[in-house]
Motif scaffolding. Structure first.
Motif, PDB file in Angstrom:
ATOM      1  N   GLY A 343       0.795  -1.223   0.000  1.00  0.00           N
ATOM      2  CA  GLY A 343       0.000   0.000   0.000  1.00  0.00           C
ATOM      3  C   GLY A 343       0.826   1.270   0.000  1.00  0.00           C
ATOM      4  N   ALA A 344       2.138   1.162   0.178  1.00  0.00           N
ATOM      5  CA  ALA A 344       2.994   2.344   0.179  1.00  0.00           C
ATOM      6  C   ALA A 344       3.097   2.928  -1.223  1.00  0.00           C
ATOM      7  N   VAL A 345       3.050   4.247  -1.314  1.00  0.00           N
ATOM      8  CA  VAL A 345       3.173   4.954  -2.582  1.00  0.00           C
ATOM      9  C   VAL A 345       4.618   5.401  -2.758  1.00  0.00           C
ATOM     10  N   VAL A 346       5.151   5.229  -3.966  1.00  0.00           N
ATOM     11  CA  VAL A 346       6.496   5.699  -4.283  1.00  0.00           C
ATOM     12  C   VAL A 346       6.446   6.539  -5.550  1.00  0.00           C
ATOM     13  N   GLU A 347       7.367   7.509  -5.624  1.00  0.00           N
ATOM     14  CA  GLU A 347       7.482   8.382  -6.788  1.00  0.00           C
ATOM     15  C   GLU A 347       8.932   8.404  -7.242  1.00  0.00           C
ATOM     16  N   GLY A 348       9.140   8.583  -8.528  1.00  0.00           N
ATOM     17  CA  GLY A 348      10.495   8.661  -9.054  1.00  0.00           C
ATOM     18  C   GLY A 348      10.545   8.153 -10.470  1.00  0.00           C
ATOM     19  N   HIS A 349      11.584   7.395 -10.774  1.00  0.00           N
ATOM     20  CA  HIS A 349      11.715   6.852 -12.127  1.00  0.00           C
ATOM     21  C   HIS A 349      12.692   5.691 -12.118  1.00  0.00           C
ATOM     22  N   SER A 350      12.536   4.835 -13.094  1.00  0.00           N
ATOM     23  CA  SER A 350      13.478   3.758 -13.346  1.00  0.00           C
ATOM     24  C   SER A 350      14.232   4.072 -14.634  1.00  0.00           C
ATOM     25  N   GLY A 351      15.319   3.358 -14.864  1.00  0.00           N
ATOM     26  CA  GLY A 351      16.080   3.589 -16.076  1.00  0.00           C
ATOM     27  C   GLY A 351      16.877   2.371 -16.481  1.00  0.00           C
ATOM     28  N   SER A 352      17.097   2.206 -17.767  1.00  0.00           N
ATOM     29  CA  SER A 352      18.001   1.180 -18.253  1.00  0.00           C
ATOM     30  C   SER A 352      18.612   1.628 -19.564  1.00  0.00           C
ATOM     31  N   ILE A 353      19.838   1.211 -19.748  1.00  0.00           N
ATOM     32  CA  ILE A 353      20.596   1.485 -20.953  1.00  0.00           C
ATOM     33  C   ILE A 353      21.620   0.365 -21.000  1.00  0.00           C
ATOM     34  N   PRO A 354      22.114  -0.037 -22.154  1.00  0.00           N
ATOM     35  CA  PRO A 354      23.005  -1.196 -22.190  1.00  0.00           C
ATOM     36  C   PRO A 354      24.069  -1.185 -21.094  1.00  0.00           C
ATOM     37  N   GLY A 355      24.079  -2.266 -20.311  1.00  0.00           N
ATOM     38  CA  GLY A 355      25.047  -2.424 -19.245  1.00  0.00           C
ATOM     39  C   GLY A 355      24.587  -1.955 -17.893  1.00  0.00           C
ATOM     40  N   PHE A 356      23.522  -1.132 -17.829  1.00  0.00           N
ATOM     41  CA  PHE A 356      23.122  -0.514 -16.576  1.00  0.00           C
ATOM     42  C   PHE A 356      21.601  -0.510 -16.409  1.00  0.00           C
ATOM     43  N   ALA A 357      21.160  -0.628 -15.166  1.00  0.00           N
ATOM     44  CA  ALA A 357      19.761  -0.413 -14.806  1.00  0.00           C
ATOM     45  C   ALA A 357      19.736   0.321 -13.474  1.00  0.00           C
ATOM     46  N   SER A 358      18.724   1.137 -13.260  1.00  0.00           N
ATOM     47  CA  SER A 358      18.739   2.009 -12.094  1.00  0.00           C
ATOM     48  C   SER A 358      17.338   2.349 -11.623  1.00  0.00           C
ATOM     49  N   LEU A 359      17.277   2.798 -10.368  1.00  0.00           N
ATOM     50  CA  LEU A 359      16.043   3.267  -9.744  1.00  0.00           C
ATOM     51  C   LEU A 359      16.346   4.507  -8.913  1.00  0.00           C
ATOM     52  N   ALA A 360      15.437   5.444  -8.901  1.00  0.00           N
ATOM     53  CA  ALA A 360      15.472   6.568  -7.964  1.00  0.00           C
ATOM     54  C   ALA A 360      14.043   6.771  -7.488  1.00  0.00           C
ATOM     55  N   LEU A 361      13.767   6.425  -6.252  1.00  0.00           N
ATOM     56  CA  LEU A 361      12.401   6.431  -5.731  1.00  0.00           C
ATOM     57  C   LEU A 361      12.333   7.141  -4.386  1.00  0.00           C
ATOM     58  N   SER A 362      11.192   7.732  -4.117  1.00  0.00           N
ATOM     59  CA  SER A 362      10.969   8.405  -2.847  1.00  0.00           C
ATOM     60  C   SER A 362       9.551   8.166  -2.390  1.00  0.00           C
ATOM     61  N   ALA A 363       9.367   8.088  -1.075  1.00  0.00           N
ATOM     62  CA  ALA A 363       8.016   8.211  -0.535  1.00  0.00           C
ATOM     63  C   ALA A 363       7.569   9.653  -0.758  1.00  0.00           C
ATOM     64  N   PRO A 364       6.271   9.911  -0.937  1.00  0.00           N
ATOM     65  CA  PRO A 364       5.813  11.267  -1.253  1.00  0.00           C
ATOM     66  C   PRO A 364       6.265  12.323  -0.253  1.00  0.00           C
ATOM     67  N   HIS A 365       6.397  11.951   1.021  1.00  0.00           N
ATOM     68  CA  HIS A 365       6.842  12.928   2.025  1.00  0.00           C
ATOM     69  C   HIS A 365       8.350  13.115   1.996  1.00  0.00           C
ATOM     70  N   THR A 366       9.065  12.351   1.192  1.00  0.00           N
ATOM     71  CA  THR A 366      10.518  12.384   0.967  1.00  0.00           C
ATOM     72  C   THR A 366      11.330  11.975   2.194  1.00  0.00           C
ATOM     73  N   ARG A 367      10.719  11.501   3.249  1.00  0.00           N
ATOM     74  CA  ARG A 367      11.500  11.060   4.408  1.00  0.00           C
ATOM     75  C   ARG A 367      12.322   9.828   4.075  1.00  0.00           C
TER      76      ARG A 367
END
Length: 396
Positions: A343-367
């Protein structure tokens, strides 16, 4: 990233990459990737860096990263921030043929997390009245898109333009190539953004603009060109002047034609025609404004905290960025939004490009925030451990 509301966050990351269809499926964290890691290449898990975080089990997180490294990632580094305290964990190795772990300050290609930077600048320009999100793209880029009179910046930001994603037709896909020599030739090709857009517009729209969501890297290449048309500057310089420099993101860069990564960094791999190939170096113009930025977990954490904390955008533009619609239920204006199983909400983005995959996510309150980078190992399989990682970080 199709059907965003119907699939879990890890499963949906495959649509956020910058390669061709099979490439995306291999490179993204949630796709079917695995590694036959040799015993000599597996490094023992390192100690957690920084204080223990309240409500987070560092040992469980380490087990999740170790599972990623055993089932698809060559190396992994994760940064978790809660209430200003930081925990950093690593697993796997920096190289396929070595035992050194991923460097703590590793630079990596962030792939489609680039889109959040680009969207931020577009929304800044909208707040200044230099462009309107709802005016036709043809006003600033006449003749670029055959349907430019019906497509707006808002549609491009939210992937509702109907433009075909040029990355579905890029003639470079390591698993499908017949030889390493073919890959070596293709990885050094430089692509002009106009050519990437032309590749997409040579095909008809996938749907009537504004009526559907379909993840399209083409839209963000057009947005990069829009930023250049409005400001009269290269889009990379605009990112540096408006986001990177003001936030002091010293390890973040827009590489342009630079093929190598700044040191320190880990390495990503593919198996091509039976040979293990280091794919870390490539001309990133294939991604351009859709996914070329290089950064670190620390810089991405600073960026995400500043953006969601209101440092980069006026309140109205930030509200629009975070708002999804019935047409696009899990994507705002350059920002993914999802609800985890707990039920937790997260905001941000994922990414991939040859050789790499990544995530940058935050709870809405940013804590609570999470940044993760992994490098891909040579052989196909399926990742394990990411869902447990997300739930431990955000569901506690």
């Amino acid at each position: 990233m199709s059907e965003p509301a119907a699939r879990s966050y890890p499963e949906r990351m495959h649509g956020a990459g910058t390669g061709g269809t099979r490439w995306r499926a291999r490179a993204a964290v949630a796709a079917a990737l695995a590694a036959s890691l040799l015993a000599c290449s597996a490094a023992p898990p390192g100690p957690a860096a920084g204080p223990a975080l309240p409500g987070i089990d560092a040992e469980l997180l380490q087990e999740s990263l170790d599972r990623l490294a055993a089932t698809g990632a060559q190396g992994v580094i994760a940064r978790i921030t809660r209430d200003g305290q930081v925990l950093e964990l690593r697993a796997g190795t920096a190289r396929h043929d070595g035992a050194e772990p991923v460097p703590h300050e590793a630079r990596f290609r962030i792939g489609s997390i680039t889109k959040v930077f680009v969207a931020t600048v577009v929304l800044q320009l909208a707040a200044e009245g230099r462009l309107s999100l709802d005016e036709p793209v043809s006003r600033h880029l006449p003749g670029l898109l055959p349907d430019g009179d019906r497509i707006t910046a808002r549609m491009l930001l939210q992937h509702t333009s109907g433009l075909v994603s040029y990355t579905d037709h890029v003639p470079i896909d390591p698993p499908a190539l017949s030889s390493v020599e073919e890959f070596e030739r293709l990885r050094h090709l430089h692509h002009a953004p106009e050519d990437l857009v032309a590749l997409a517009t040579s095909r008809p729209l996938e749907f009537e603009p504004g009526t559907r969501f379909e993840y399209s890297n083409t839209g963000y290449v057009v947005l990069g060109m829009l930023v250049e048309a409005v400001t009269g500057k290269p889009y990379g310089r605009v990112l540096e002047e408006r986001v990177i420099a003001p936030l002091g993101l010293r390890a973040t860069s827009v590489p342009g034609g630079r093929e190598s990564l700044p040191s320190p960094h880990a390495h990503g791999y593919e198996r091509i025609a039976g040979q293990v190939v280091d794919v870390t170096e490539l001309d990133p113009s294939i991604a351009w404004a859709a996914g070329e930025v290089v950064s670190t977990t620390a810089d991405l954490d600073r960026f995400l905290a500043a953006l969601l904390g209101g440092e980069l955008l006026p309140a109205e533009q930030l509200r629009q960025m975070r708002r999804s619609t019935p047409v696009s239920p899990a994507y705002g204006l350059g920002l993914q939004r999802d609800t985890l199983g707990c039920g937790a909400v997260v905001e941000g983005h994922s990414g991939s490009i040859p050789g790499f995959a990544s995530l940058a996510l935050s709870a809405p309150h940013t804590r609570t925030r999470l940044e993760l980078s992994l490098t891909t190992a040579p052989d196909a399989g399926a990742f394990r451990g990411q869902q447990e990682l997300l739930e431990e970080v955000f569901c506690g």
